[in-house]
Motif scaffolding. Structure first.
Motif, short mmCIF file in Angstrom:
data_model
loop_
_atom_site.label_atom_id
_atom_site.label_comp_id
_atom_site.label_asym_id
_atom_site.label_seq_id
_atom_site.Cartn_x
_atom_site.Cartn_y
_atom_site.Cartn_z
N ARG A 50 40.83 10.88 -10.87
CA ARG A 50 39.88 11.82 -10.30
C ARG A 50 39.96 13.10 -11.14
O ARG A 50 41.01 13.74 -11.17
CB ARG A 50 40.32 12.12 -8.87
N PRO A 51 38.90 13.42 -11.85
CA PRO A 51 38.97 14.58 -12.73
C PRO A 51 39.39 15.84 -12.00
O PRO A 51 39.01 16.04 -10.86
CB PRO A 51 37.55 14.71 -13.29
N ASN A 52 40.14 16.65 -12.63
CA ASN A 52 40.62 17.88 -12.02
C ASN A 52 39.64 19.02 -12.31
O ASN A 52 39.60 19.55 -13.41
CB ASN A 52 42.00 18.21 -12.58
N ARG A 53 38.88 19.36 -11.28
CA ARG A 53 37.86 20.38 -11.45
C ARG A 53 38.46 21.74 -11.80
O ARG A 53 37.81 22.56 -12.44
CB ARG A 53 37.05 20.55 -10.16
N ALA A 54 39.66 21.98 -11.33
CA ALA A 54 40.28 23.27 -11.60
C ALA A 54 40.50 23.42 -13.10
O ALA A 54 40.22 24.48 -13.67
CB ALA A 54 41.60 23.40 -10.85
N ALA A 55 40.96 22.38 -13.73
CA ALA A 55 41.20 22.43 -15.18
C ALA A 55 39.88 22.65 -15.91
O ALA A 55 39.78 23.45 -16.84
CB ALA A 55 41.85 21.13 -15.65
N ALA A 57 37.21 24.00 -14.69
CA ALA A 57 36.73 25.36 -14.41
C ALA A 57 37.46 26.35 -15.31
O ALA A 57 36.86 27.31 -15.80
CB ALA A 57 36.96 25.71 -12.94
N LEU A 58 38.72 26.10 -15.53
CA LEU A 58 39.51 27.03 -16.34
C LEU A 58 38.96 27.11 -17.76
O LEU A 58 38.72 28.19 -18.29
CB LEU A 58 40.97 26.57 -16.38
N GLN A 64 32.15 24.40 -10.62
CA GLN A 64 30.90 23.84 -10.11
C GLN A 64 30.77 24.13 -8.61
O GLN A 64 30.55 23.22 -7.81
CB GLN A 64 30.88 22.34 -10.34
N VAL A 65 30.94 25.38 -8.31
CA VAL A 65 30.90 25.78 -6.91
C VAL A 65 29.92 26.93 -6.77
O VAL A 65 29.82 27.79 -7.64
CB VAL A 65 32.30 26.25 -6.43
N ALA A 118 36.66 35.54 -7.91
CA ALA A 118 38.00 35.12 -8.28
C ALA A 118 38.05 33.62 -8.48
O ALA A 118 38.82 33.10 -9.28
CB ALA A 118 39.00 35.55 -7.20
N HIS A 119 37.21 32.92 -7.76
CA HIS A 119 37.16 31.46 -7.92
C HIS A 119 36.25 31.06 -9.06
O HIS A 119 36.04 29.89 -9.31
CB HIS A 119 36.67 30.81 -6.62
N ARG A 120 35.69 32.05 -9.72
CA ARG A 120 34.78 31.79 -10.84
C ARG A 120 33.65 30.87 -10.43
O ARG A 120 33.36 29.87 -11.12
CB ARG A 120 35.54 31.20 -12.03
#
Lengths: 336, 336
Positions: A50-55, A57-58, A64-65, A118-120
DNA sequence: AGACCGGGTGTGACCGCTAACAGGAGGCCC
DNA sequence: GGGCCTCCTGTTAGCGGTCACACCCGGTCT
C-alpha cells in the motif's frame, strides 16, 4: 513487534526490478513493458503493498488531501455540502480533511487553515458564509489553491456560490403570482452572505412588482427563532405571505401560525429555503427553494483542481441556480 | 516561482543551532536551555515556519490524522457525531479525514479503509451501524487502532454505542406511564443495529409491563416512510401510542395523523428519537430521546487514543445512556 | 585526581517515495 | 558499421523530519 509495512523496495525485490519501476507502474507512467507491469502488479498484490502517501506528500510537497474549513456542520446545508464535497473529491482521488470552526472569526479560521497547511494539503475549500471569514482569508498565503463557497461576492477570490438572490426572487415571485399584495421575509443572521443574498432577492422581486416592502423580520437559522417571529406575524392580520430564509425557520413559523389558529395556506402562505428532506412532511408540505449541493461541490472541486494543476485558467466565479419546489403551503390570499 | 517553505534547517541556521535542537523545541523536549528555546521560537516566528506533518508522518510511520468511515453524513445523527468527533480530535491535536460510503457493504468499506491506511492514519473510527460493516471490519489489518461506533454489539471489537435499548425503554415506559395499554413501534431499517436496539428496548418495556406486543411497523429513517406508516396507523382506532425510531419518522407520522383528523396528543401520543433541534417545533412539540453525541465522540476518541499510545489497557466497550426529553406529544389515552 | 553523571547540544542515518539523469538494447537511417 | 532516436530500466540524490548516538562540559563522588 508488528512487521514493517511492505515498501516499494520490497515490491521491487520480489518483482526483480528497481523501486523506480514500481513507482512508474503505480503512477501509470507509459514507458513500462506490459510484462514488467504485470510482474510488479502481482508482487504488489502478493505483499499487500500500500503506497505510503506521507512519503509521496513529502517529496512532492503536496498531499492528495483537500482541507475544508466549515462551521456548524450539523446544519443541513453545510452537512450536505460537506458530504457532496467528500464524494466528489473521492472520485478524483482526493481525501477530505474537515476543520470545523466554532466561530467564523479571524483567529479560529486562521488556526484551522494553519493546521491544513501544516499537512501540506493540495487545496482548501472554505465554507465561509460570513463577513469575518473574508478578512481572515485575505491574510492567507497566496500560493495555496483556495476556493470559497458561499463567501463574500465582493471579494476578489475564487468563489462558488448558490444564487441566493435568484432563489429568493423565485420564492417571492411565486407568492406574488399567487395573488398576494406583498410578501414578508423572515431572514437569517445578518452577518451571513446567504441571508444578505436572500434579502436582496426578496427586495428585488417586490420592487420590480411594484409591491410594498414590509419591514424585515430578522432571525437566525433556528426553528426557535422562526417560532418567535411567527407569533408576531400571526397577530398581524395584514400578513398573508411569508418567505423564510430556511426551512427550519418556516417550521417554527408554521407552528406559531397553527397555534394562533391561522391556517396555512388558506390564511397565510409560507415558502422556505433549502428543501430539507423532511420539508415535504411539514404541516402542510412546504413550498421551498432547493439548492443543488452536488453542483456546488462539483464546481468548487473543479475550480480547485484547475488551480492545483496549473497556474492559470479556469473561472474564478461560479453561480449555481437553485430551483423552486412547489408544494402545498402556498395558495391565493383569503378574500375579505 | 514560489519560494520553498522554510524548513527546520532554515530555522536552525537563523537561530544558530542544529536542526535537532529545533526539533526538540517543537516537541517540548525538556532538555533545552531556556535561552536557546527563545532564540528558536523567535526564528520560527520570523520565518513563519510551519512544521511539515508529512515528513513527520513519514519517519514516525503514523500521521496525526484520524480516519472516519461513515455513511450518509447528511442525516442528523451521523452529522452530529462527525462534528463532535472533529471537535474532540482537534483538541487532542488530531485532524479528521472523512470517508463517506454510499453503501455499507464489504467492498465500499474496505476501499475507504484502504485509503485511510495509505495515509497512515493514527487510527480509524468506523460509524458502522449495519451488519455488513462488521464483516468488512474483521478482515482488516489488526495492528491499526480502531473503534466502531454504534456497531455490532456481538462482535469482539472496541465499541462505543448509544444505549439504544435504554432509550427505547424510556420512551416506551413513558408512554405506558401515561396510561396507554400498549405502544406501537415504527422501526428504522432492519439492518441497522440502532434499529435493532430500539426494537429490543421497546419489546422489553412492553414485556416487563405485561403489555401486549403489537406487530412491528418497519420503515427506514425518512419522514416519507413515517408518513406512509402513519397513514396506516391512523386508520386503526386501537392505536393510542406510537414510538418511532427517529424524529423524522415521527414528523411523517404526525402529518399523517393530522390529515386523518386524529389529534396528537389527544387521540394518539407520539415519541421520537434523536431530538433534532427542530423537534421542539413540530406540531405538537415532540417528546423524544436525546443521545449525547458529544459523549460518544469523547468516549470513542479516548478509546482510540489509548490504543494509539500504548498496546494495552482501556475499556473496549462504552455505552452512553440517552435521556428522555418530555414535550407535548404525549398525553393519557382518550377515554372511551 | 580520576571516574561518573546528567543536562544541553550536534551528527549522521534513515523513513519511503519521486525527479532527474544515465545507460543499455534494439531499430532505422545513411 | 557508426550515429541517432526511441523504449525501457536502473542509479542517485534529495524531500523534511525523528531517532540513536556521540560529544562537551561542569559538578559530585570516591
Amino acid at each position: 513487534m508488528a512487521v514493517r509495512d511492505p515498501a516499494m523496495t520490497d515490491v521491487a525485490r520480489l518483482a526483480g526490478v528497481s523501486h523506480q519501476t514500481v513507482s512508474r507502474v503505480l503512477n501509470g507512467h507509459p514507458n513500462v513493458r506490459e510484462q514488467t507491469r504485470l510482474r510488479v502488479q502481482a508482487a504488489i498484490a502478493e505483499l499487500g503493498y500500500r503506497p505510503n502517501r506521507a512519503a509521496r506528500a513529502l517529496v512532492t510537497g503536496r498531499s492528495q488531501v483537500i482541507g475544508v474549513v466549515a462551521q456548524n456542520t450539523t446544519l443541513y446545508g453545510p452537512a450536505s455540502l460537506l458530504a457532496a464535497l467528500e464524494q466528489t473529491a473521492a472520485e478524483s482521488g482526493f481525501a477530505v480533511s474537515v476543520g470545523s470552526v466554532r466561530d467564523l472569526d479571524h483567529r479560529s479560521i486562521s488556526a484551522v487553515v494553519e493546521r491544513h497547511l501544516a499537512h501540506r494539503v493540495a487545496g482548501i475549500v472554505v465554507i465561509a458564509p460570513v463577513e469575518s471569514a473574508g478578512e481572515a482569508l485575505e491574510r492567507l498565503p497566496k500560493d495555496v489553491p483556495l476556493v470559497t463557497v458561499d463567501g463574500d461576492p465582493h471579494r476578489p477570490m475564487p468563489l462558488v456560490t448558490v444564487d441566493q438572490a435568484a432563489g429568493a426572487r423565485a420564492a417571492t415571485q411565486h407568492l406574488l403570482d399567487a395573488g398576494h399584495r406583498t410578501v414578508w421575509h423572515v431572514s437569517g443572521p445578518s452577518d451571513w452572505f446567504d441571508s444578505a443574498g436572500r434579502i436582496e432577492g426578496w427586495r428585488e422581486a417586490l420592487t420590480s412588482a411594484g409591491a410594498e416592502i414590509p419591514p424585515l423580520v430578522p432571525a437566525d437559522w433556528s426553528a426557535a427563532a422562526g417560532y418567535r417571529c411567527g407569533q408576531m406575524l400571526a397577530r398581524m392580520p395584514d400578513v398573508t405571505a411569508v418567505f423564510t430564509a430556511n426551512d427550519h425557520l418556516a417550521l417554527g413559523v408554521l407552528r406559531a401560525l397553527h397555534e394562533h389558529g391561522r391556517r396555512v395556506p388558506d390564511d397565510i402562505s409560507v415558502v422556505g429555503f433549502d428543501d430539507v428532506p423532511e420539508a415535504a412532511y411539514f404541516i402542510p408540505p412546504l413550498t421551498t427553494v432547493r439548492p443543488d449541493f452536488g453542483a456546488v461541490a462539483r464546481a468548487s472541486l473543479e475550480m480547485l483542481l484547475t488551480q492545483i494543476e496549473s497556474v492559470s485558467g479556469g473561472a474564478l466565479r461560479e453561480t449555481i441556480a437553485p430551483t423552486l419546489v412547489a408544494r402545498r403551503s402556498v395558495a391565493p390570499p383569503p378574500r375579505r
